[in-house]
Enzyme design. Structure first.
Site, short mmCIF file in Angstrom:
data_model
loop_
_atom_site.label_atom_id
_atom_site.label_comp_id
_atom_site.label_asym_id
_atom_site.label_seq_id
_atom_site.Cartn_x
_atom_site.Cartn_y
_atom_site.Cartn_z
N SER A 89 0.85 -1.19 0.00
CA SER A 89 0.00 0.00 0.00
C SER A 89 0.88 1.24 0.00
O SER A 89 1.84 1.33 0.77
CB SER A 89 -0.90 0.00 1.23
OG SER A 89 -1.80 1.10 1.20
N HIS A 93 2.39 12.17 -0.31
CA HIS A 93 1.98 13.56 -0.24
C HIS A 93 3.19 14.44 -0.59
O HIS A 93 4.13 14.54 0.20
CB HIS A 93 1.47 13.91 1.16
CG HIS A 93 0.18 13.23 1.51
ND1 HIS A 93 -1.04 13.66 1.03
CD2 HIS A 93 -0.07 12.14 2.28
CE1 HIS A 93 -1.99 12.87 1.51
NE2 HIS A 93 -1.43 11.94 2.27
N HIS A 103 -1.94 7.27 -4.85
CA HIS A 103 -2.20 6.12 -4.00
C HIS A 103 -2.19 4.86 -4.87
O HIS A 103 -2.67 4.88 -6.01
CB HIS A 103 -3.58 6.25 -3.34
CG HIS A 103 -4.20 4.94 -2.93
ND1 HIS A 103 -5.15 4.30 -3.68
CD2 HIS A 103 -3.96 4.15 -1.85
CE1 HIS A 103 -5.50 3.18 -3.08
NE2 HIS A 103 -4.79 3.06 -1.97
N ASN A 105 -2.61 0.40 -4.19
CA ASN A 105 -2.69 -0.77 -3.32
C ASN A 105 -2.89 -1.99 -4.20
O ASN A 105 -3.74 -1.98 -5.09
CB ASN A 105 -3.84 -0.62 -2.33
CG ASN A 105 -4.04 -1.89 -1.49
OD1 ASN A 105 -4.84 -2.75 -1.84
ND2 ASN A 105 -3.30 -1.98 -0.41
N ARG A 107 -3.28 -6.25 -3.47
CA ARG A 107 -3.43 -7.16 -2.34
C ARG A 107 -3.97 -8.53 -2.76
O ARG A 107 -4.63 -8.66 -3.80
CB ARG A 107 -4.34 -6.55 -1.28
CG ARG A 107 -5.72 -6.19 -1.79
CD ARG A 107 -6.51 -5.36 -0.79
NE ARG A 107 -7.83 -5.00 -1.29
CZ ARG A 107 -8.07 -3.92 -2.02
NH1 ARG A 107 -7.08 -3.09 -2.33
NH2 ARG A 107 -9.30 -3.65 -2.46
N HIS A 138 -4.43 8.20 -17.04
CA HIS A 138 -5.43 7.20 -17.43
C HIS A 138 -4.96 6.35 -18.60
O HIS A 138 -5.29 5.17 -18.69
CB HIS A 138 -6.76 7.89 -17.72
CG HIS A 138 -7.58 8.12 -16.48
ND1 HIS A 138 -8.45 7.20 -15.98
CD2 HIS A 138 -7.61 9.18 -15.63
CE1 HIS A 138 -9.02 7.65 -14.88
NE2 HIS A 138 -8.52 8.86 -14.64
N HIS A 168 -20.19 12.73 1.30
CA HIS A 168 -20.73 13.84 2.09
C HIS A 168 -20.34 15.20 1.52
O HIS A 168 -20.89 16.22 1.91
CB HIS A 168 -20.27 13.72 3.56
CG HIS A 168 -18.79 13.72 3.73
ND1 HIS A 168 -18.02 12.57 3.63
CD2 HIS A 168 -17.90 14.72 4.02
CE1 HIS A 168 -16.75 12.86 3.85
NE2 HIS A 168 -16.65 14.16 4.09
#
Length: 304
Positions: A89, A93, A103, A105, A107, A138, A168
């Site tokens: 992972s 920044h 980012h 990851n 797994r 992309h 949110h």
């Protein structure tokens, strides 16, 4: 397969750390070796206060143990089983607001009854959205997918757009990328309608992992020396706040780490060194900050 995946992921962590240290030319990774209370452990590597990377982590873990009640609920499992989970992972920044947060990851998860699956993905979070840079990212993700199956990119790009969404806030975390989960050998993937054996899914994991360094090194090279103002740095901290909100509220990996009693320092290494929250922030129309928010309102097909 367990051993092959483990060996690949350790090598991947080593290579990416080496690439990042060369690109940064100042920061060095600090490694913490740790053990999990039920079995296994990991190698957490963090870089901070570098020339390019203000804070970042490249973590490897392999943990095993009994599937707890909370994990059964999270993974929708029944019965008493043991699990094995391993992965790499990464969250970086950067110092310069024109270098995007990234980012990745990858797994692998295995149960004692023989079930197993692959998951992962990579996405880009620019503080200022630059269409050419988004298109490049992309295109690289599509190439990684196409090397395994042409159905993967459109399906996993859509999955990423849906997953990396701050509900949110009604805005995307960034410009997306690819995301996939519960890819089970020899079972139909609902998003693509195709089946793939274990070796093919493992190769796809490698395609995704190996695509990371080349594309991010290019992002660093093009952006790390650009001049920026205090106002642009302030905006970077606002966007970091949005990133933290997603990871703490919606991210499945964070939830899995907490539910499995993982090492908290490794789980929360994804958080930025500093972040700001400003009440009812509304960038002025016509500014680059306003333009960036418009890009994040709805999914975009960056490859025409």
């Amino acid at each position: 397969m367990r051993e092959a995946v483990r060996d690949y992921l350790k090598q991947l962590q080593d290579q990416i750390c080496k690439d990042l240290e060369v690109a940064d030319d100042k920061g060095k990774f600090k490694e913490d070796l740790w053990e999990h209370e039920t079995g296994g452990g990991g190698r957490s590597r963090v870089i901070s206060k570098g020339r390019v990377i203000e804070k970042g982590g490249v973590n490897y873990s392999e943990v095993s143990g009994k599937v707890t009640d909370s994990l059964k609920s999270l993974l929708k499992l029944s019965g008493d089983q043991e699990y094995f989970a391993t992965g790499v992972s990464i969250v970086l920044h950067p110092e310069n607001p024109y270098v995007p947060i990234i980012h990745m990851n990858v797994r692998y998860f295995e149960l004692s009854d023989g079930q197993c699956w692959f998951g992962g993905g990579t996405d880009l979070t620019p503080h200022y959205v630059e269409p050419k840079q988004a298109k490049l990212f992309h295109e690289r993700m599509k190439a990684a997918c196409d090397a395994s199956a042409p159905e993967f990119y459109p399906a996993f790009k859509k999955w990423a757009d849906e997953y990396f969404y701050i509900r949110h806030r009604h805005e995307a975390r960034g410009i997306g990328g690819i995301f996939y989960d519960y890819l089970r050998p020899n079972q139909v993937i609902p998003q693509t309608g195709t089946t793939h054996n274990r070796e093919e899914l493992f190769q796809f994991m490698q395609n995704v992992g190996n695509a990371f360094s080349p594309v991010y090194m290019e992002m660093i090279q093009h952006n790390h020396s650009k001049a920026y103002t205090s106002e642009e740095k302030k905006w970077q901290l606002i966007r970091r706040g949005r990133y933290a909100e997603f990871n703490l509220v919606w991210d499945r990996g964070t939830r899995f780490g907490l539910e499995s009693n993982g090492r908290i320092e490794s789980i929360l290494m994804s958080l930025p060194p500093q972040a700001n929250w400003e009440y009812n922030l509304e960038p002025k129309e016509g500014t680059r900050e306003y333009e960036t928010l418009q890009y994040l309102r709805s999914p975009i097909d960056w490859i025409e």
